[in-house]
Scaffold this motif. Structure first.
Motif, mmCIF file in Angstrom:
data_model
loop_
_atom_site.group_PDB
_atom_site.id
_atom_site.type_symbol
_atom_site.label_atom_id
_atom_site.label_comp_id
_atom_site.label_asym_id
_atom_site.label_seq_id
_atom_site.Cartn_x
_atom_site.Cartn_y
_atom_site.Cartn_z
ATOM 1 N N LEU A 31 0.822 11.091 -3.906
ATOM 2 C CA LEU A 31 -0.222 10.892 -2.888
ATOM 3 C C LEU A 31 -1.125 12.120 -2.783
ATOM 4 C CD1 LEU A 31 1.882 9.091 -0.113
ATOM 5 C CD2 LEU A 31 0.335 8.046 -1.788
ATOM 6 N N ARG A 32 -0.511 13.314 -2.838
ATOM 7 C CA ARG A 32 -1.308 14.550 -2.799
ATOM 8 C C ARG A 32 -2.297 14.594 -3.962
ATOM 9 N NH1 ARG A 32 3.296 17.066 -0.982
ATOM 10 N NH2 ARG A 32 3.951 17.674 -3.068
ATOM 11 N N LYS A 33 -1.820 14.201 -5.130
ATOM 12 C CA LYS A 33 -2.661 14.244 -6.332
ATOM 13 C C LYS A 33 -3.833 13.268 -6.203
ATOM 14 C CE LYS A 33 -1.972 15.175 -11.195
ATOM 15 N NZ LYS A 33 -0.951 15.370 -12.242
ATOM 16 N N LEU A 34 -3.557 12.070 -5.708
ATOM 17 C CA LEU A 34 -4.618 11.067 -5.549
ATOM 18 C C LEU A 34 -5.672 11.554 -4.563
ATOM 19 C CD1 LEU A 34 -2.448 7.782 -5.421
ATOM 20 C CD2 LEU A 34 -3.857 8.580 -7.335
ATOM 21 N N LYS A 35 -5.223 12.203 -3.482
ATOM 22 C CA LYS A 35 -6.181 12.732 -2.508
ATOM 23 C C LYS A 35 -6.984 13.877 -3.099
ATOM 24 C CE LYS A 35 -5.606 12.406 1.869
ATOM 25 N NZ LYS A 35 -5.175 12.249 3.282
ATOM 26 N N TRP A 36 -6.300 14.710 -3.868
ATOM 27 C CA TRP A 36 -6.970 15.840 -4.534
ATOM 28 C C TRP A 36 -8.057 15.333 -5.489
ATOM 29 C CZ3 TRP A 36 -6.990 17.159 -9.786
ATOM 30 C CH2 TRP A 36 -7.493 18.437 -10.087
ATOM 31 N N MET A 37 -7.822 14.161 -6.084
ATOM 32 C CA MET A 37 -8.793 13.537 -6.990
ATOM 33 C C MET A 37 -9.976 12.953 -6.225
ATOM 34 S SD MET A 37 -5.995 11.666 -9.468
ATOM 35 C CE MET A 37 -7.129 10.462 -10.169
ATOM 36 N N GLY A 38 -9.885 12.939 -4.880
ATOM 37 C CA GLY A 38 -11.003 12.466 -4.064
ATOM 38 C C GLY A 38 -10.880 11.019 -3.616
ATOM 39 N N LEU A 39 -9.713 10.411 -3.818
ATOM 40 C CA LEU A 39 -9.540 9.005 -3.424
ATOM 41 C C LEU A 39 -9.125 8.905 -1.951
ATOM 42 C CD1 LEU A 39 -7.635 7.947 -6.653
ATOM 43 C CD2 LEU A 39 -9.888 7.076 -5.944
ATOM 44 N N ASN A 40 -9.599 7.871 -1.284
ATOM 45 C CA ASN A 40 -9.128 7.564 0.058
ATOM 46 C C ASN A 40 -7.898 6.660 -0.041
ATOM 47 O OD1 ASN A 40 -11.020 8.944 1.695
ATOM 48 N ND2 ASN A 40 -12.556 7.366 1.183
ATOM 49 N N LEU A 41 -6.965 6.860 0.884
ATOM 50 C CA LEU A 41 -5.706 6.113 0.826
ATOM 51 C C LEU A 41 -5.479 5.334 2.121
ATOM 52 C CD1 LEU A 41 -3.365 8.899 -0.679
ATOM 53 C CD2 LEU A 41 -4.890 7.299 -1.892
ATOM 54 N N ALA A 42 -4.902 4.141 1.988
ATOM 55 C CA ALA A 42 -4.563 3.360 3.178
ATOM 56 C C ALA A 42 -3.238 2.640 2.960
ATOM 57 C CB ALA A 42 -5.655 2.334 3.483
ATOM 58 N N ILE A 43 -2.574 2.336 4.075
ATOM 59 C CA ILE A 43 -1.383 1.478 4.068
ATOM 60 C C ILE A 43 -1.815 0.083 4.511
ATOM 61 C CG2 ILE A 43 0.803 0.987 5.276
ATOM 62 C CD1 ILE A 43 1.213 3.261 3.421
ATOM 63 N N VAL A 44 -1.389 -0.932 3.759
ATOM 64 C CA VAL A 44 -1.563 -2.319 4.210
ATOM 65 C C VAL A 44 -0.166 -2.947 4.188
ATOM 66 C CG1 VAL A 44 -2.726 -4.533 3.868
ATOM 67 C CG2 VAL A 44 -3.890 -2.410 3.228
ATOM 68 N N SER A 45 0.473 -2.998 5.359
ATOM 69 C CA SER A 45 1.879 -3.403 5.453
ATOM 70 C C SER A 45 2.038 -4.655 6.306
ATOM 71 C CB SER A 45 2.691 -2.259 6.078
ATOM 72 O OG SER A 45 3.973 -2.702 6.440
ATOM 73 N N ASP A 46 3.004 -5.499 5.930
ATOM 74 C CA ASP A 46 3.347 -6.652 6.778
ATOM 75 C C ASP A 46 4.322 -6.255 7.884
ATOM 76 O OD1 ASP A 46 1.740 -8.401 5.434
ATOM 77 O OD2 ASP A 46 3.337 -9.387 4.308
ATOM 78 N N GLY A 47 4.767 -5.008 7.907
ATOM 79 C CA GLY A 47 5.727 -4.552 8.915
ATOM 80 C C GLY A 47 5.095 -4.454 10.299
ATOM 81 N N LEU A 48 5.947 -4.425 11.319
ATOM 82 C CA LEU A 48 5.469 -4.209 12.679
ATOM 83 C C LEU A 48 4.924 -2.783 12.799
ATOM 84 C CD1 LEU A 48 8.517 -5.791 14.516
ATOM 85 C CD2 LEU A 48 6.212 -6.753 14.378
ATOM 86 N N ARG A 49 3.958 -2.595 13.688
ATOM 87 C CA ARG A 49 3.315 -1.287 13.819
ATOM 88 C C ARG A 49 4.332 -0.183 14.130
ATOM 89 N NH1 ARG A 49 -0.470 -2.010 17.898
ATOM 90 N NH2 ARG A 49 -2.146 -2.482 16.438
ATOM 91 N N ASN A 50 5.264 -0.463 15.057
ATOM 92 C CA ASN A 50 6.216 0.588 15.444
ATOM 93 C C ASN A 50 7.162 0.945 14.289
ATOM 94 O OD1 ASN A 50 7.632 -1.782 15.588
ATOM 95 N ND2 ASN A 50 8.516 -1.412 17.616
ATOM 96 N N LYS A 51 7.636 -0.065 13.553
ATOM 97 C CA LYS A 51 8.539 0.210 12.422
ATOM 98 C C LYS A 51 7.798 0.954 11.311
ATOM 99 C CE LYS A 51 12.305 -1.906 13.840
ATOM 100 N NZ LYS A 51 13.576 -1.196 14.032
ATOM 101 N N ALA A 52 6.553 0.553 11.051
ATOM 102 C CA ALA A 52 5.780 1.206 9.988
ATOM 103 C C ALA A 52 5.580 2.685 10.315
ATOM 104 C CB ALA A 52 4.430 0.511 9.819
ATOM 105 N N TRP A 53 5.199 2.989 11.559
ATOM 106 C CA TRP A 53 4.997 4.390 11.931
ATOM 107 C C TRP A 53 6.317 5.150 11.943
ATOM 108 C CZ3 TRP A 53 0.977 7.279 11.494
ATOM 109 C CH2 TRP A 53 -0.299 6.706 11.527
ATOM 110 N N GLN A 54 7.390 4.498 12.411
ATOM 111 C CA GLN A 54 8.695 5.170 12.385
ATOM 112 C C GLN A 54 9.054 5.576 10.951
ATOM 113 O OE1 GLN A 54 12.702 3.153 12.550
ATOM 114 N NE2 GLN A 54 12.589 3.812 14.676
#
Lengths: 244, 244
Positions: B106-129
């Motif tokens: 993930l660090r390398k992808l960001k260093w390359m200038g890419l934006n990153l996002a999570i798209v999860s089917d999990g509940l918000r609280n579980k995903a953040w946990q």
């Protein structure tokens, strides 16, 4: 007749429940402040205890109720909530502090030949969780909780079940606890001696102002503990005197 | 057009969810065995996973369902249950393992200038946990969960919300995930490139046997990921090729 057994209340008698709630709340607040939450550790802890006062110390949505007051963007709020819960739980599962000298005192009482039991109004699962977290799970011949009889102190049932489990007679038992209307009144009603753990009594000043008058079972009665201790370590010499 | 952003599924793509459940179950079983529970660590873990298979891996009464099978005295059973839950939770809150190399990738992808996002089917609280327990909470410009749109992949809504948050066009985005019918099909429907995280796909063999045919929205469709990776560290060179 001579003392053969000692019964203990759990929360605020052996376990410093108020101190444990302060420790976990502080851990949660420190984690939030570290991550940039828009308030101080002191204020966050204060708000956590405001929720406890309103909903009780076993309330399950405390951190949500605190964080929602700040009107943060929903994912930011969730991040703070989960971060605070992780810190809270790490602190919780790291262990609960019994009052100072609890382990030593219980070992000494057992070494003197006394049988020990817990008589708690807590739920069975919470009582066992706290005994384990405090490292006290192996010290008692019997653990009686709310679930075992369905009755709360001062009802006779939980005391009688502990007596039965230890094959003890009431006149040979001393009950140690922080509540006058539950622990002290309940024990004396059965003919047990009642020792007030004054260090754990959250309503101590109120009790003192009333001069021992408490309302139990819709009557006002005068309850005078047989003994009062200000530290758990006062118990072994007191018990030794009663064994003769 | 050139790649500007990468979307990630969370469980079994960045986070080794199956490995985490095995770790916590083993911690619980070891604690029980150590305290004299009448079965082996191996058998207890097997019974825990039997319950997971029946009720799902988020089931809240797993340890109860396991212990009740042994017909122990109720306080003994409660002691084992609470001891196992304490061990489970200590292990859980100690941290979740992402797949090897996740942080670096993930660090390398960001260093390359890419934006990153999570798209999860999990509940918000579980995903953040889980993001917090894995130490990945600061790596993403957007975290989209089931709670944000109410829709599950392959529905357009969660992908579109992530695109909107990152101000990205679908043709400039690659979606990385382990499910063919959710992550891969969903991404391609919107015109995004789809990269299969084959290491996390629990139904990989079944997928391969079907030759890419999956049932989505009551139809059987042929889904062919644009790329397949067997390690997360294959992503940066793949992404670099797409940025030109």
């Amino acid at each position: 007749m001579a003392l053969t057994a000692v019964f203990f209340d759990l929360d605020n008698t052996l376990i410093d429940y108020a101190g444990y709630k302060l420790k976990t709340a502080t851990a949660a607040a420190e984690e939030m402040a570290k991550r940039g939450f828009p308030d101080t550790v002191e204020n966050i802890v204060k708000k956590i205890f405001d929720v406890y006062r309103k909903h009780g110390m076993e309330y399950q949505k405390t951190m949500y109720d605190v964080i929602v007051q700040y009107g943060l963007e929903v994912n930011k709020a969730e991040m703070f909530q989960q971060a605070s819960l992780i810190a809270y739980n790490r602190s919780k599962f790291a262990g609960i502090s019994p009052y100072p000298g609890t382990g030593r005192t219980l070992r000494k009482l057992k070494w003197m030949g006394l049988n020990l039991a817990i008589v708690s109004d807590g739920l069975r699962n919470k009582a066992w969780q706290r005994l384990l977290l405090a490292g006290l799970e192996d010290r008692f011949e019997a653990v009686v909780t709310r679930d075992d009889t369905g009755e709360l102190k001062p009802h006779r049932a939980p005391f009688e079940l502990a007596l039965q489990r230890l094959k003890a007679k009431p006149q040979n038992v001393m009950m140690v606890g922080d509540t006058i209307d539950g622990d002290m009144y309940g024990a004396q009603q059965l003919g047990m001696r009642a020792c007030h753990a004054a260090f754990g009594a959250k309503d101590r000043k109120e009790n003192e102002a009333k001069g021992g008058l408490v309302r139990v079972e819709r009557r006002v009665v005068l309850v005078k503990p047989d003994f009062v201790i200000n530290k758990l370590r006062e118990l072994p010499p007191l018990a030794a005197g009663l064994m003769k």
